[in-house]
Scaffold this motif. Structure first.
Motif, short mmCIF file in Angstrom:
data_model
loop_
_atom_site.label_atom_id
_atom_site.label_comp_id
_atom_site.label_asym_id
_atom_site.label_seq_id
_atom_site.Cartn_x
_atom_site.Cartn_y
_atom_site.Cartn_z
N UNK A 76 0.90 -1.16 0.07
CA UNK A 76 -0.06 0.11 -0.07
C UNK A 76 0.90 1.41 -0.15
N UNK A 77 0.49 2.38 -0.76
CA UNK A 77 1.16 3.52 -0.77
C UNK A 77 1.09 4.23 0.75
N UNK A 78 2.31 4.85 0.91
CA UNK A 78 2.28 5.36 2.12
C UNK A 78 1.90 6.83 2.12
N UNK A 79 1.29 7.49 3.23
CA UNK A 79 0.98 8.80 3.13
C UNK A 79 2.39 9.71 3.23
N UNK A 80 2.50 10.71 2.85
CA UNK A 80 3.65 11.64 2.82
C UNK A 80 3.59 12.03 4.40
N UNK A 81 4.73 12.33 4.83
CA UNK A 81 5.01 12.84 6.37
C UNK A 81 4.43 14.09 6.50
N UNK A 82 3.89 14.45 7.30
CA UNK A 82 3.64 15.72 7.56
C UNK A 82 4.42 16.50 8.79
#
Length: 118
Positions: free
Chosen positions: A105-111
């Motif tokens: 699964x694609x990771x969310x970009x780190x905030x």
């Protein structure tokens, strides 16, 4: 009685060919230099001696560079061999090998945490 025949040596022929090639290169460089000087609005006849010296220097450098390039091209490149794959023993293993693998699964970009004022 022996008669001496003039021997044609390959080295002399190669040297003569290289000299002729360099002279031709010199003439073309000098011609281009004179074109540049005249396009700038100067009289090229005043600078003939300097143009000849510069033309000889540039022709010598270019012929050395061409010689190095020819030597570099002569060296053979190694052949890369393909990778051998073992044959698949059963039909079940073959079917598994052909199935597409699930992607991660694609990771969310780190905030980034908000900055605090000091």
């Amino acid at each position: 009685m022996k008669t001496s025949k003039p021997k044609v040596q390959k080295k002399d022929a190669k040297k003569d060919a290289k000299k002729a090639e360099r002279k031709q290169l010199e003439k073309s460089v000098i011609g281009r230099f004179s074109e540049v000087v005249t396009s700038m609005g100067h009289d090229a006849a005043q600078f003939t001696k300097e143009l000849e010296i510069a033309g000889k220097f540039i022709a010598k450098k270019l012929s050395k560079k061409a010689k190095q390039d020819k030597e570099a091209k002569v060296a053979p490149q190694p052949v890369v061999q393909s990778v051998k794959v073992e044959p698949i023993a059963t039909a079940e293993k073959a079917a598994e090998a052909l199935k597409p693998k699930p992607k991660a699964p694609a990771r969310k970009p780190a905030t980034r945490a908000p900055r605090t004022k000091k």
